[in-house]
Design a protein around this motif. Sequence first.
Motif, PDB file in Angstrom:
ATOM      1  N   SER A   1       0.842  -1.203   0.000  1.00 41.42           N
ATOM      2  CA  SER A   1       0.000   0.000   0.000  1.00 41.42           C
ATOM      3  C   SER A   1       0.868   1.239   0.000  1.00 41.42           C
ATOM      4  O   SER A   1       1.824   1.324   0.785  1.00 41.42           O
ATOM      5  CB  SER A   1      -0.912  -0.013   1.234  1.00 41.42           C
ATOM      6  OG  SER A   1      -1.584   1.208   1.369  1.00 41.42           O
ATOM      7  N   ARG A   2       0.509   2.201  -0.860  1.00 35.84           N
ATOM      8  CA  ARG A   2       1.213   3.479  -0.896  1.00 35.84           C
ATOM      9  C   ARG A   2       0.480   4.540  -0.082  1.00 35.84           C
ATOM     10  O   ARG A   2       0.787   5.735  -0.168  1.00 35.84           O
ATOM     11  CB  ARG A   2       1.343   3.970  -2.346  1.00 35.84           C
ATOM     12  CG  ARG A   2       2.627   3.586  -3.047  1.00 35.84           C
ATOM     13  CD  ARG A   2       2.748   2.146  -3.388  1.00 35.84           C
ATOM     14  NE  ARG A   2       1.719   1.699  -4.317  1.00 35.84           N
ATOM     15  CZ  ARG A   2       1.405   0.441  -4.533  1.00 35.84           C
ATOM     16  NH1 ARG A   2       2.022  -0.520  -3.856  1.00 35.84           N
ATOM     17  NH2 ARG A   2       0.459   0.110  -5.392  1.00 35.84           N
TER      18      ARG A   2
ATOM     19  N   ASP B   1      -4.071   3.509  -9.034  1.00 39.13           N
ATOM     20  CA  ASP B   1      -2.654   3.486  -8.657  1.00 39.13           C
ATOM     21  C   ASP B   1      -1.818   3.092  -9.880  1.00 39.13           C
ATOM     22  O   ASP B   1      -1.823   1.940 -10.307  1.00 39.13           O
ATOM     23  CB  ASP B   1      -2.441   2.481  -7.516  1.00 39.13           C
ATOM     24  CG  ASP B   1      -1.046   2.582  -6.909  1.00 39.13           C
ATOM     25  OD1 ASP B   1      -0.125   3.026  -7.619  1.00 39.13           O
ATOM     26  OD2 ASP B   1      -0.893   2.222  -5.731  1.00 39.13           O
ATOM     27  N   LYS B   2      -1.093   4.070 -10.447  1.00 35.57           N
ATOM     28  CA  LYS B   2      -0.301   3.822 -11.655  1.00 35.57           C
ATOM     29  C   LYS B   2       0.812   2.818 -11.400  1.00 35.57           C
ATOM     30  O   LYS B   2       1.125   1.994 -12.266  1.00 35.57           O
ATOM     31  CB  LYS B   2       0.280   5.132 -12.170  1.00 35.57           C
ATOM     32  CG  LYS B   2      -0.778   6.124 -12.652  1.00 35.57           C
ATOM     33  CD  LYS B   2      -0.122   7.391 -13.158  1.00 35.57           C
ATOM     34  CE  LYS B   2      -1.183   8.378 -13.641  1.00 35.57           C
ATOM     35  NZ  LYS B   2      -0.572   9.646 -14.118  1.00 35.57           N
ATOM     36  N   LEU B   3       1.417   2.904 -10.223  1.00 36.27           N
ATOM     37  CA  LEU B   3       2.520   1.983  -9.917  1.00 36.27           C
ATOM     38  C   LEU B   3       2.040   0.536  -9.910  1.00 36.27           C
ATOM     39  O   LEU B   3       2.706  -0.359 -10.437  1.00 36.27           O
ATOM     40  CB  LEU B   3       3.152   2.327  -8.564  1.00 36.27           C
ATOM     41  CG  LEU B   3       4.359   1.469  -8.169  1.00 36.27           C
ATOM     42  CD1 LEU B   3       5.565   1.840  -9.022  1.00 36.27           C
ATOM     43  CD2 LEU B   3       4.687   1.602  -6.698  1.00 36.27           C
TER      44      LEU B   3
ATOM     45  N   CYS C   1      -2.987 -11.604  -2.007  1.00 37.88           N
ATOM     46  CA  CYS C   1      -3.343 -10.530  -1.074  1.00 37.88           C
ATOM     47  C   CYS C   1      -2.883  -9.164  -1.556  1.00 37.88           C
ATOM     48  O   CYS C   1      -3.202  -8.148  -0.935  1.00 37.88           O
ATOM     49  CB  CYS C   1      -2.745 -10.816   0.303  1.00 37.88           C
ATOM     50  SG  CYS C   1      -3.418 -12.294   1.088  1.00 37.88           S
ATOM     51  N   ILE C   2      -2.078  -9.138  -2.615  1.00 39.19           N
ATOM     52  CA  ILE C   2      -1.587  -7.863  -3.147  1.00 39.19           C
ATOM     53  C   ILE C   2      -2.619  -7.339  -4.142  1.00 39.19           C
ATOM     54  O   ILE C   2      -2.700  -7.784  -5.281  1.00 39.19           O
ATOM     55  CB  ILE C   2      -0.212  -8.033  -3.828  1.00 39.19           C
ATOM     56  CG1 ILE C   2       0.773  -8.719  -2.884  1.00 39.19           C
ATOM     57  CG2 ILE C   2       0.305  -6.685  -4.298  1.00 39.19           C
ATOM     58  CD1 ILE C   2       1.011  -7.988  -1.588  1.00 39.19           C
ATOM     59  N   THR C   3      -3.437  -6.430  -3.674  1.00 41.11           N
ATOM     60  CA  THR C   3      -4.451  -5.811  -4.545  1.00 41.11           C
ATOM     61  C   THR C   3      -4.275  -4.310  -4.478  1.00 41.11           C
ATOM     62  O   THR C   3      -4.160  -3.735  -3.379  1.00 41.11           O
ATOM     63  CB  THR C   3      -5.863  -6.193  -4.081  1.00 41.11           C
ATOM     64  OG1 THR C   3      -6.024  -5.823  -2.710  1.00 41.11           O
ATOM     65  CG2 THR C   3      -6.093  -7.689  -4.246  1.00 41.11           C
ATOM     66  N   GLY C   4      -4.219  -3.660  -5.619  1.00 40.53           N
ATOM     67  CA  GLY C   4      -3.967  -2.227  -5.658  1.00 40.53           C
ATOM     68  C   GLY C   4      -5.209  -1.427  -5.979  1.00 40.53           C
ATOM     69  O   GLY C   4      -6.220  -1.942  -6.456  1.00 40.53           O
TER      70      GLY C   4
ATOM     71  N   TYR D   1      11.092   8.001  -4.652  1.00 38.91           N
ATOM     72  CA  TYR D   1      11.382   9.076  -5.606  1.00 38.91           C
ATOM     73  C   TYR D   1      10.596   8.865  -6.908  1.00 38.91           C
ATOM     74  O   TYR D   1      10.017   9.799  -7.467  1.00 38.91           O
ATOM     75  CB  TYR D   1      12.881   9.116  -5.920  1.00 38.91           C
ATOM     76  CG  TYR D   1      13.717   9.866  -4.905  1.00 38.91           C
ATOM     77  CD1 TYR D   1      13.136  10.684  -3.940  1.00 38.91           C
ATOM     78  CD2 TYR D   1      15.114   9.770  -4.918  1.00 38.91           C
ATOM     79  CE1 TYR D   1      13.916  11.365  -3.022  1.00 38.91           C
ATOM     80  CE2 TYR D   1      15.893  10.458  -4.003  1.00 38.91           C
ATOM     81  CZ  TYR D   1      15.286  11.246  -3.044  1.00 38.91           C
ATOM     82  OH  TYR D   1      16.049  11.933  -2.149  1.00 38.91           O
ATOM     83  N   TYR D   2      10.596   7.648  -7.376  1.00 40.21           N
ATOM     84  CA  TYR D   2       9.901   7.365  -8.632  1.00 40.21           C
ATOM     85  C   TYR D   2       8.396   7.489  -8.464  1.00 40.21           C
ATOM     86  O   TYR D   2       7.712   8.123  -9.275  1.00 40.21           O
ATOM     87  CB  TYR D   2      10.262   5.973  -9.136  1.00 40.21           C
ATOM     88  CG  TYR D   2       9.392   5.536 -10.288  1.00 40.21           C
ATOM     89  CD1 TYR D   2       9.513   6.140 -11.549  1.00 40.21           C
ATOM     90  CD2 TYR D   2       8.408   4.562 -10.112  1.00 40.21           C
ATOM     91  CE1 TYR D   2       8.684   5.763 -12.593  1.00 40.21           C
ATOM     92  CE2 TYR D   2       7.587   4.177 -11.145  1.00 40.21           C
ATOM     93  CZ  TYR D   2       7.728   4.790 -12.396  1.00 40.21           C
ATOM     94  OH  TYR D   2       6.904   4.442 -13.433  1.00 40.21           O
ATOM     95  N   TYR D   3       7.858   6.859  -7.403  1.00 41.96           N
ATOM     96  CA  TYR D   3       6.404   6.847  -7.222  1.00 41.96           C
ATOM     97  C   TYR D   3       5.855   8.262  -7.058  1.00 41.96           C
ATOM     98  O   TYR D   3       4.799   8.600  -7.618  1.00 41.96           O
ATOM     99  CB  TYR D   3       6.043   5.998  -6.001  1.00 41.96           C
ATOM    100  CG  TYR D   3       4.581   6.082  -5.637  1.00 41.96           C
ATOM    101  CD1 TYR D   3       3.617   5.459  -6.418  1.00 41.96           C
ATOM    102  CD2 TYR D   3       4.167   6.816  -4.508  1.00 41.96           C
ATOM    103  CE1 TYR D   3       2.273   5.549  -6.086  1.00 41.96           C
ATOM    104  CE2 TYR D   3       2.829   6.906  -4.172  1.00 41.96           C
ATOM    105  CZ  TYR D   3       1.881   6.277  -4.972  1.00 41.96           C
ATOM    106  OH  TYR D   3       0.541   6.375  -4.647  1.00 41.96           O
TER     107      TYR D   3
END
Length: 1416
Positions: free
Chosen positions: A989-990, A1200-1202, A1193-1196, A1026-1028
């Motif tokens: 998660s961001r 979310d562009k990343l 479990c990894i759902t964005g 930095y990228y995100y």
Amino acid sequence: MKPATEILSFMDLLDLDEDIIDDRAKNIMDRNTFTNEHLSNFINLLQYKQLINTREKSECNNDEEYNFVAKLILNANEDNVEIICKIIEMVLMLHPSSIINKSEHLLHQIVADVYLPSPKVTLTTDNENENLQTTLVQLKICVSILDAVILSNSKLMLPFLDIPLENIIFSKNDKLRVYFLTHAVPQFFEGITGYNILDRIWNSLRQFKKNLSEIALQVLCCLSNYYLPVADKSNKNIIESDVITHSEFWDFVISGLLNKDVDNTHRKKSIYLAKRAIDCAFISEKNITIRSTTTFIWDRKNKITLKNIWDNYFILIDSLEEKQSNIVLPSLKLFDTVKGIGTCWLNCAFYIGLRHDNAQVRYQCLQYRMRLKIASELEAVSIFDAINDINLFENYSDYETLEMELKNTLNDTDSLISVLKGAPLIKWSPVPLYNLTTTLSEVCYEGLLDIDCSNLMEMIINILKIPCNNIVIRKAIQVNMSYFIGNNCCQFTWKEYMNIYPHLYLDFATNNPLAEFIKNKLIIPDMKQFLQLLPFSHMNIDFAVTYFEGHDNTDFVKLINGIIKNIKDINYRQYSNKNECLNDVIFIVQLYQKAIKYKCALYEKLDDSAPATLEILLQYVATLLINDITFDIEKITLLFEGLDCMSLHINTTNENDYLIKLYKSTILILNSNISDLTKKSLSIFILNTCLKARFLVENYEQEVLDVDTFINMVKDVKFNESIHKENSGRLRNLFYEKSCEIVHFLLSDTYYKINSDVLDYIYNVLDSGGYGCLKWILKIVNKILPSIINNKDIKFNVTEFLNTVWKEIEELKSNGQYMKCIQEFVIIITQDALLVRPEYNNVVILYSNKILEYAAIKNTPLYCLVKQMNEINVSAYSQMIYVLCEILVYGFVPKKDHRIAESVSVEILQDKKYGVNKEGLIFNSHIKVLAVSILSKIDNPEILNTVTCFIIKKVEDLFKNKQRYYGNSLHDRSLQAAVQSLIFIFFKSRKVNLDCVLTWALNFLGKIPHQPLVKTYFEWYIALVYYYKDIIINGNILNELKENNVPIQSQFIILYWVLTHKFKLRCCRDEEFECVMDFFLANIMGPIYSTRLYAQYLSTRLYETASLSSTTLDCDKYAYSVDVITKTLQEAEKAKDKSYTKLINDYFVHIFDIVEDLTPFAIYWGVPQMYDGFNDIIETEFLANYLGDISECITGDPDDKLFKEWKEKHKYNWFKKRSNRTQEQNRLYDNLEEAQTIQKKYVPWKNMIDIDVYTSKKKKNKSDLIVVASLIDKLPNLGGMARTSEVFGVQTYVVDNKRHLQDKQFQGLSVSAERWINVEEVRPGQALKEYLMKKKAEGYSIVAAEQTSSSTPLQNFKFPKKTLLLLGHEKEGIPCDLLPLMEHCVEIPQQGVIRSLNVHVTAAIFVWEYARQNML
């Protein structure tokens, strides 16, 4: 004028008449008692007589004095013997003409009364000690007599003297023995003809050689001038000896070389004797051939070649005594030059080398040793002692060479037999034993057919009996030995196979040559005898089941039916002894248990009759209740273990209601007033077995007791423990254990309303039951805990209960029940009923932390905890979030031996031939996988933010006041785990506070130096953020990195990663490209080579990537600079620069991508594998099972562009990219380059001053110089001065603390010099002052190496013989309070600007100048 003439003239001046002297002497001789003063006066009178004889060249009558000597001898003791000896010598010299007769008479009288010890080993008594003291006194008198004889140039003739003085060498009185060897024997040899003392001593040594090896070495060293004579200055060998032609001499030498004494004294003596013996052989003209237990061949025609070989051997031996590997390793090449010397001598060298402190030396010696045959089990033990080092197996490739050498050696029958005999004599570690048996499993040698089967069987069984506490490795060892037996023991009869098979514990499903041979090829000619022997032990069942799987089992089934029929008959015979068939019953129930487990061919034959068999067996058990039996706990446990299995799996019709009758009978006994502990225990066993029968529970539900009734029944049971008292405690424990099992069973299928009775029962069992009850108590509490907590009327202190059972569990750490108990305990503290109540939060955290602390020793509790946490919703409980955070940052630092054992266990699990069950096997990687799985299930951003904050705080606390940390330490592992989790949370998660984490990461990266892997993780996280956040890379970012003290190379890689990823997406801005290129180019001429190289290489890579990926970026302006840099890098490539080679193969420079590599596997397991320090064990199958769940479990967020980018481009199959190093590069112990020269640490026998019997010679070879370095504190200087002091024979070397001698810095420069010099400890301050004053009083001149206004130049100073040299501190010099004590201050004249030399250099110059003046 001569001194004697001066004394006589003085006495003449006093007008002393000779008669006056005689009268005075007579007065003393007539006394009955004498003091030492009287005897001293008598010596003065004798001296006057001697002077007169000398002047007048005459003799005087000494009869009266001779009689007086006889009187003195009778009164000689330890206090006056020295004076008496002097008197005897002087008296005999007064009349040289009669010296022989009188000496012979005296010697005969004295020697006849001497007490001599026995050569046999006896206990020393007080009386014997007193007699030995008298012998020493008499021996000294004998020596004084012979001194007089030798001074008179005479010799005594004693051909008939037959007193065995040689027995003195057997004395336990060291003082007597040494005096005899160093003083008496030389005088007896020089002064007597016909007694042949040397021959007598040598013959005695030969006669009792088995018990005298240590004494023999001392004797031979003391008398080496006689037994091992060498040429004098004229190259003439005056004394002849043939000792070196006797096998006993070489046996003594070998025994000393193989001696295990702590200080290597015996080995040094043996080396001394061997070196001297070779010199004797060289100058002799004899051929010597010794072939006994020791081999020694000397051919005088090839003596120069042989001398060179032996010199190489001594160089090798002397080198092996050194501690430093840089000295020893090159010398090991000499093994190739001394092969022809004889195996016994090579074994001595290997004996030393295989026990060397340095692992590299041991490894190389093993390689050389494996090339020779193993002639005895003692040789095998010596090899195994070296192999039994788990560090040798850290990388399997390191052992491969040894394994190949061992395989070649085992092709020799004698070597193989020696290995089989020697292996059980070692206390093995699991991993080395596994590797040895793996090698044995690959041996296929027909030569074993000639070996006696019973002996070979015993050897194999002894190996199988070697203890091994690792379950997986023990199983593999057993399988390996089964392969060895199957490949090499086809000559065994069925009896040998049946004896060995129970020790193998092979699963029926295991396929290996032995099992296949027994199934398909084994022939049993006497089937009747075989069937008769089988029922004697249930241990024979596995062998029988395996055999009959491939053979007709009709006879075996008949045997089984016959046994069952016999049991049935005994059941119906009222007065039969039930004990007689107990073994048969155990055999049947265990057979059925194995048949049910394996579902083998035999099971089909037994299945039809199984219900009837079960009825007969239960009827037999019922008869035990009404008959007196001998209650053997082990046998009863085996009986009911099998019955429980049968009851559970066999469907019975119960036509005769025997089951319900048996059930009721046990309840009646338990309710009765019978207090027989045996009956009660047997009843509870039977009751438990009946309840496991489904038929009973399904058809007689109304008859089954409820929980309360059973508990009250058990509570009222009374025991009479007077019978079989030694087993009563165990029986009580078994009773309570089975009752707990029944309570748990009764609770499992019914709703139970909690009451105080069950709680009282729990506490009662905890107090009275054994460890076996604990598991069931925990299971019971797990069933009723929600009811307990929710029922306010029930008073049950959960915290107190948990404290009690935790203490009990801690005592189970080495018990088989531990795993089951800890699992149940963890289930309790993670129950929802407990977790939802805030009052139990501290309790849950307390025990979770205890489990975490204990993980460093045993990882089972922590695995159970994370496994249970993975099955609950952790997000719902704040305390479990805290526990999870603690686990996430826990640094697993397994001990090396545990890690190596885990690696071998994984290798075994992956090899199908072993068929090891993975259930219950736990590795640290399992815990990490489960922890990541738990974290992956948390979706709440606030909770993730809390986890992030906790991780940062935990790291800050851990590194508080910490300036650096070491690789693979707790700090290193914890920091790795923390940053891994931060990256994973970013991946998950961001929506967490990225700015806060970024600021911390930048600060912490620049705060302290980091290990390479940790640095990579920090760089990855910073580049990702930095990228995100689409931060523009410009001067502000460069300033931010600089202000946070981020290392320059980390700055390079962060910027490089961000831009290369943007190049792929074609979203890099001109200003970003130019900013980074300018930054790189600004550092291409930096002062540090590694920084300069990084900047050069990354700038060219960035330029090439930009040129290929974008047409909008202005790359041309950097073309010239990049071209120049490229040419520079080409030069580095031509020169094969290591740093450059490493850089061009760096995965993180060429392949790594900050987004594409962002996978759970890469974060936690992939990236660490890229570094040499990574040594964690990854159980791939377990990891693969959970990775899928973690990925799901990894759902964005859809916006979310990343996440979208990652979905499209991430690497699905992340694997280790590092290129495999060659075996030579990967070897733990690389051979030194051929260009290295051997340091010839050969010490000639003349210089072996550490042989303790040569103390007098040692003193002669030393100077009278004392070097005091107590003021010096730098260890390299102290080590160097020790080496200088040893080289120039300094008498004493003084330091402030002897502990310095063990330090590696000291030893690095001393190169073992401290072993050969006398080192004293004197502390600075008052102790040093007192030491200086003491030495000054002893006649030493105190000389200071110091520059003062009155210092004497060194070249003008004459060193006194007895000098104490004081050296000053490296900076302050000699303290002012010590300068007044100095007699001389001496300085070295200097011409340079710097007005001081290093103190070690100064000391070396001073010591050299002293040696030049006084010794050279």
